[in-house]
Design a protein around this motif. Structure first.
Motif, PDB file in Angstrom:
ATOM      1  N   LYS A   6     -53.151 -21.711  -0.012  1.00 25.99           N
ATOM      2  CA  LYS A   6     -54.410 -22.380  -0.366  1.00 25.99           C
ATOM      3  C   LYS A   6     -55.219 -21.556  -1.356  1.00 25.99           C
ATOM      4  O   LYS A   6     -55.908 -22.101  -2.229  1.00 25.99           O
ATOM      5  CB  LYS A   6     -55.229 -22.660   0.892  1.00 25.99           C
ATOM      6  N   LYS A   7     -55.121 -20.221  -1.236  1.00 30.74           N
ATOM      7  CA  LYS A   7     -55.872 -19.344  -2.144  1.00 30.74           C
ATOM      8  C   LYS A   7     -55.380 -19.487  -3.575  1.00 30.74           C
ATOM      9  O   LYS A   7     -56.135 -19.283  -4.524  1.00 30.74           O
ATOM     10  CB  LYS A   7     -55.738 -17.889  -1.681  1.00 30.74           C
ATOM     11  N   SER A   8     -54.118 -19.841  -3.734  1.00 29.90           N
ATOM     12  CA  SER A   8     -53.559 -20.012  -5.079  1.00 29.90           C
ATOM     13  C   SER A   8     -53.833 -21.404  -5.635  1.00 29.90           C
ATOM     14  O   SER A   8     -53.469 -21.698  -6.780  1.00 29.90           O
ATOM     15  CB  SER A   8     -52.046 -19.769  -5.057  1.00 29.90           C
ATOM     16  N   MET A   9     -54.482 -22.257  -4.829  1.00 35.98           N
ATOM     17  CA  MET A   9     -54.745 -23.637  -5.220  1.00 35.98           C
ATOM     18  C   MET A   9     -56.258 -23.870  -5.334  1.00 35.98           C
ATOM     19  O   MET A   9     -57.063 -23.018  -4.966  1.00 35.98           O
ATOM     20  CB  MET A   9     -54.145 -24.605  -4.181  1.00 35.98           C
ATOM     21  N   TYR A  10     -56.600 -25.030  -5.864  1.00 34.01           N
ATOM     22  CA  TYR A  10     -57.996 -25.468  -5.868  1.00 34.01           C
ATOM     23  C   TYR A  10     -58.189 -26.425  -4.709  1.00 34.01           C
ATOM     24  O   TYR A  10     -57.440 -27.397  -4.558  1.00 34.01           O
ATOM     25  CB  TYR A  10     -58.340 -26.169  -7.182  1.00 34.01           C
ATOM     26  N   ASP A  41     -60.882 -29.008  -2.971  1.00 35.21           N
ATOM     27  CA  ASP A  41     -62.146 -29.693  -3.238  1.00 35.21           C
ATOM     28  C   ASP A  41     -63.023 -29.733  -1.990  1.00 35.21           C
ATOM     29  O   ASP A  41     -62.657 -29.210  -0.927  1.00 35.21           O
ATOM     30  CB  ASP A  41     -61.903 -31.096  -3.801  1.00 35.21           C
ATOM     31  N   ARG A  42     -64.188 -30.344  -2.125  1.00 40.92           N
ATOM     32  CA  ARG A  42     -65.162 -30.330  -1.031  1.00 40.92           C
ATOM     33  C   ARG A  42     -64.761 -31.233   0.129  1.00 40.92           C
ATOM     34  O   ARG A  42     -65.408 -31.225   1.177  1.00 40.92           O
ATOM     35  CB  ARG A  42     -66.540 -30.717  -1.573  1.00 40.92           C
ATOM     36  N   ASN A  43     -63.690 -32.008  -0.056  1.00 38.24           N
ATOM     37  CA  ASN A  43     -63.155 -32.825   1.033  1.00 38.24           C
ATOM     38  C   ASN A  43     -61.999 -32.139   1.741  1.00 38.24           C
ATOM     39  O   ASN A  43     -61.386 -32.722   2.640  1.00 38.24           O
ATOM     40  CB  ASN A  43     -62.687 -34.180   0.493  1.00 38.24           C
ATOM     41  N   GLY A  44     -61.686 -30.902   1.316  1.00 39.04           N
ATOM     42  CA  GLY A  44     -60.616 -30.156   1.961  1.00 39.04           C
ATOM     43  C   GLY A  44     -59.237 -30.449   1.432  1.00 39.04           C
ATOM     44  O   GLY A  44     -58.239 -30.006   2.020  1.00 39.04           O
ATOM     45  N   VAL A  45     -59.138 -31.174   0.330  1.00 40.83           N
ATOM     46  CA  VAL A  45     -57.836 -31.483  -0.267  1.00 40.83           C
ATOM     47  C   VAL A  45     -57.500 -30.400  -1.294  1.00 40.83           C
ATOM     48  O   VAL A  45     -58.322 -30.072  -2.157  1.00 40.83           O
ATOM     49  CB  VAL A  45     -57.841 -32.867  -0.947  1.00 40.83           C
ATOM     50  N   SER A  46     -56.296 -29.852  -1.175  1.00 46.53           N
ATOM     51  CA  SER A  46     -55.880 -28.760  -2.063  1.00 46.53           C
ATOM     52  C   SER A  46     -54.931 -29.271  -3.142  1.00 46.53           C
ATOM     53  O   SER A  46     -54.072 -30.116  -2.890  1.00 46.53           O
ATOM     54  CB  SER A  46     -55.195 -27.658  -1.257  1.00 46.53           C
ATOM     55  N   PHE A  47     -55.087 -28.727  -4.361  1.00 52.32           N
ATOM     56  CA  PHE A  47     -54.282 -29.132  -5.512  1.00 52.32           C
ATOM     57  C   PHE A  47     -53.710 -27.888  -6.184  1.00 52.32           C
ATOM     58  O   PHE A  47     -54.397 -26.871  -6.307  1.00 52.32           O
ATOM     59  CB  PHE A  47     -55.133 -29.891  -6.537  1.00 52.32           C
ATOM     60  N   LEU A  48     -52.456 -27.984  -6.623  1.00 50.52           N
ATOM     61  CA  LEU A  48     -51.892 -26.911  -7.418  1.00 50.52           C
ATOM     62  C   LEU A  48     -52.667 -26.803  -8.727  1.00 50.52           C
ATOM     63  O   LEU A  48     -53.045 -27.817  -9.321  1.00 50.52           O
ATOM     64  CB  LEU A  48     -50.418 -27.171  -7.705  1.00 50.52           C
ATOM     65  N   MET A  49     -52.899 -25.593  -9.201  1.00 48.97           N
ATOM     66  CA  MET A  49     -53.668 -25.385 -10.414  1.00 48.97           C
ATOM     67  C   MET A  49     -53.014 -26.090 -11.603  1.00 48.97           C
ATOM     68  O   MET A  49     -53.695 -26.615 -12.485  1.00 48.97           O
ATOM     69  CB  MET A  49     -53.808 -23.892 -10.697  1.00 48.97           C
ATOM     70  N   GLU A  50     -51.680 -26.111 -11.609  1.00 46.70           N
ATOM     71  CA  GLU A  50     -50.968 -26.726 -12.734  1.00 46.70           C
ATOM     72  C   GLU A  50     -51.213 -28.226 -12.819  1.00 46.70           C
ATOM     73  O   GLU A  50     -50.992 -28.838 -13.880  1.00 46.70           O
ATOM     74  CB  GLU A  50     -49.473 -26.463 -12.608  1.00 46.70           C
ATOM     75  N   SER A  51     -51.649 -28.841 -11.713  1.00 50.08           N
ATOM     76  CA  SER A  51     -51.940 -30.279 -11.735  1.00 50.08           C
ATOM     77  C   SER A  51     -53.320 -30.556 -12.321  1.00 50.08           C
ATOM     78  O   SER A  51     -53.672 -31.709 -12.559  1.00 50.08           O
ATOM     79  CB  SER A  51     -51.843 -30.870 -10.323  1.00 50.08           C
ATOM     80  N   ASN A  97     -70.113 -30.197 -10.723  1.00 54.41           N
ATOM     81  CA  ASN A  97     -70.015 -29.514  -9.422  1.00 54.41           C
ATOM     82  C   ASN A  97     -68.572 -29.172  -9.096  1.00 54.41           C
ATOM     83  O   ASN A  97     -68.275 -28.055  -8.627  1.00 54.41           O
ATOM     84  CB  ASN A  97     -70.611 -30.399  -8.318  1.00 54.41           C
ATOM     85  N   ASP A  98     -67.671 -30.120  -9.338  1.00 51.41           N
ATOM     86  CA  ASP A  98     -66.243 -29.843  -9.131  1.00 51.41           C
ATOM     87  C   ASP A  98     -65.789 -28.717 -10.051  1.00 51.41           C
ATOM     88  O   ASP A  98     -65.020 -27.825  -9.650  1.00 51.41           O
ATOM     89  CB  ASP A  98     -65.402 -31.093  -9.423  1.00 51.41           C
ATOM     90  N   PHE A  99     -66.265 -28.746 -11.285  1.00 53.38           N
ATOM     91  CA  PHE A  99     -65.871 -27.725 -12.255  1.00 53.38           C
ATOM     92  C   PHE A  99     -66.309 -26.338 -11.792  1.00 53.38           C
ATOM     93  O   PHE A  99     -65.552 -25.374 -11.886  1.00 53.38           O
ATOM     94  CB  PHE A  99     -66.477 -28.046 -13.625  1.00 53.38           C
ATOM     95  N   GLN A 100     -67.520 -26.249 -11.261  1.00 50.14           N
ATOM     96  CA  GLN A 100     -68.008 -24.959 -10.763  1.00 50.14           C
ATOM     97  C   GLN A 100     -67.135 -24.458  -9.617  1.00 50.14           C
ATOM     98  O   GLN A 100     -66.800 -23.265  -9.550  1.00 50.14           O
ATOM     99  CB  GLN A 100     -69.456 -25.084 -10.300  1.00 50.14           C
ATOM    100  N   VAL A 121     -63.656 -23.263 -11.190  1.00 48.57           N
ATOM    101  CA  VAL A 121     -63.631 -21.953 -11.857  1.00 48.57           C
ATOM    102  C   VAL A 121     -63.794 -20.819 -10.848  1.00 48.57           C
ATOM    103  O   VAL A 121     -63.332 -19.697 -11.094  1.00 48.57           O
ATOM    104  CB  VAL A 121     -64.692 -21.843 -12.965  1.00 48.57           C
ATOM    105  N   ALA A 122     -64.414 -21.117  -9.712  1.00 48.93           N
ATOM    106  CA  ALA A 122     -64.592 -20.076  -8.692  1.00 48.93           C
ATOM    107  C   ALA A 122     -63.258 -19.637  -8.094  1.00 48.93           C
ATOM    108  O   ALA A 122     -63.178 -18.572  -7.468  1.00 48.93           O
ATOM    109  CB  ALA A 122     -65.524 -20.574  -7.589  1.00 48.93           C
ATOM    110  N   THR A 123     -62.194 -20.431  -8.311  1.00 45.86           N
ATOM    111  CA  THR A 123     -60.885 -20.058  -7.776  1.00 45.86           C
ATOM    112  C   THR A 123     -60.162 -19.035  -8.652  1.00 45.86           C
ATOM    113  O   THR A 123     -59.216 -18.397  -8.187  1.00 45.86           O
ATOM    114  CB  THR A 123     -59.980 -21.305  -7.617  1.00 45.86           C
ATOM    115  N   PHE A 124     -60.608 -18.870  -9.897  1.00 49.00           N
ATOM    116  CA  PHE A 124     -59.895 -17.932 -10.767  1.00 49.00           C
ATOM    117  C   PHE A 124     -60.799 -17.003 -11.570  1.00 49.00           C
ATOM    118  O   PHE A 124     -60.307 -16.166 -12.327  1.00 49.00           O
ATOM    119  CB  PHE A 124     -58.950 -18.676 -11.724  1.00 49.00           C
ATOM    120  N   ILE A 125     -62.116 -17.143 -11.431  1.00 52.10           N
ATOM    121  CA  ILE A 125     -63.052 -16.247 -12.113  1.00 52.10           C
ATOM    122  C   ILE A 125     -63.768 -15.397 -11.064  1.00 52.10           C
ATOM    123  O   ILE A 125     -64.186 -15.924 -10.028  1.00 52.10           O
ATOM    124  CB  ILE A 125     -64.075 -17.047 -12.941  1.00 52.10           C
ATOM    125  N   PRO A 126     -63.931 -14.106 -11.302  1.00 51.96           N
ATOM    126  CA  PRO A 126     -64.648 -13.268 -10.326  1.00 51.96           C
ATOM    127  C   PRO A 126     -66.013 -13.835  -9.968  1.00 51.96           C
ATOM    128  O   PRO A 126     -66.706 -14.418 -10.811  1.00 51.96           O
ATOM    129  CB  PRO A 126     -64.786 -11.924 -11.074  1.00 51.96           C
TER     130      PRO A 126
END
Length: 266
Positions: free
Chosen positions: A46-50, A52-62, A108-111, A114-119
């Motif tokens: 999950k840490k390697s994925m994004y 969302d606020r509904n708890g659904v995880s997506f691969l970054m490549e998607s 909001n989704d964008f913020q 980016v929090a998944t890959f920016i310090p």
């Protein structure tokens, strides 16, 4: 292949549109990879994925290519280093043509994305409103320096916006018109221009003359009317003052307010 890599591969092939990894889905993943999956592995995946606020995880490549993610990262980090804060809405508008907007639907989704890959020290530096303090002073001074030093005091608003992708146009206009004491926004026939007060080429005694007129009008109980000040100033200087210096009533009022603010700080 590590277990973590196996889980990611299963998600890539079986759940390309996202997955909520709850206990049921975890069992399904275990069946697909053929071995138990620990909670630690789930968290690592999950840490390697994004998510969302509904708890659904997506691969970054998607969501975006690796190159686009690197561009977003460097853009935000560079911008925060220069201006201390950024607006997620501005960068979302800049990059939404290169990301999957069915997943990243708004600022909001964008913020969150980016929090998944920016310090965190960068991703959390969002500009919500123009409050006072050192943070605001740094932003205003940085914008002023850009206009004065790199553009010799005159640049179109469109060009300035392109150089400041981390601010929305409305925020940039607000910085110029309500916070800066050195810059002014001019409605030019070719478009809005951002200029420094020094470009207007006022006579050396202008401020003294204006103050004298201001005091006289006040002694007569007359408030300053910037629409009528052109007549007063033109009579004094013997030329059309507003036309000569490219002024409007609103422009002169902003200039005087800027000077008043500077003098009150001295």
């Amino acid at each position: 292949m590590s277990l973590e890599a196996k889980v990611i591969e299963v998600i890539r092939t079986k759940y390309p549109d996202g997955i909520r990894i709850d206990p049921v889905k975890k069992l399904m993943l275990e069946n697909l990879v053929g071995e138990p999956i620990s909670d630690e592995i789930v968290e690592a995946v999950k840490k390697s994925m994004y998510t969302d606020r509904n708890g659904v995880s997506f691969l970054m490549e998607s969501i975006a290519t690796e190159d686009v993610i690197k561009q977003i990262s460097s853009s935000i980090i560079d911008f925060v280093d220069r201006f201390s804060k950024y607006e997620p809405e501005a960068f979302y508008d800049l990059y939404k043509g290169q990301i999957n907007t069915s997943i990243i639907r708004n600022a909001n989704d964008f913020q969150d994305f980016v929090a998944t890959f920016i310090p965190k020290r960068y991703s959390t530096k969002t500009l919500v409103r123009l409050r006072g303090g050192q943070g605001l002073e740094h932003i205003v001074e940085a914008v002023e320096d850009l206009v004065i030093e790199q553009h010799v005091g005159c640049v179109s608003l469109d060009s300035l916006k392109q150089e400041l992708p981390g601010f929305t146009e409305s925020r940039l206009v607000s910085i110029i018109t309500t916070k800066s004491r050195k810059l002014i926004l001019i409605d030019d026939p070719s478009g809005y221009m951002v200029e420094t007060l020094d470009l207007f080429g006022f006579p050396e005694d202008f401020i003294d003359v204006f103050r004298e007129m201001q005091e006289k009008l006040a002694s007569y109980g007359i408030e300053i009317n910037y629409s009528e000040m052109n007549s007063v100033l033109s009579l004094h200087y013997d030329y059309n003052f507003y036309e000569e210096h490219g002024l409007t009533p609103e422009t002169l009022e902003k200039i005087i307010r800027s000077i008043d603010a500077e003098e009150s700080d001295d």
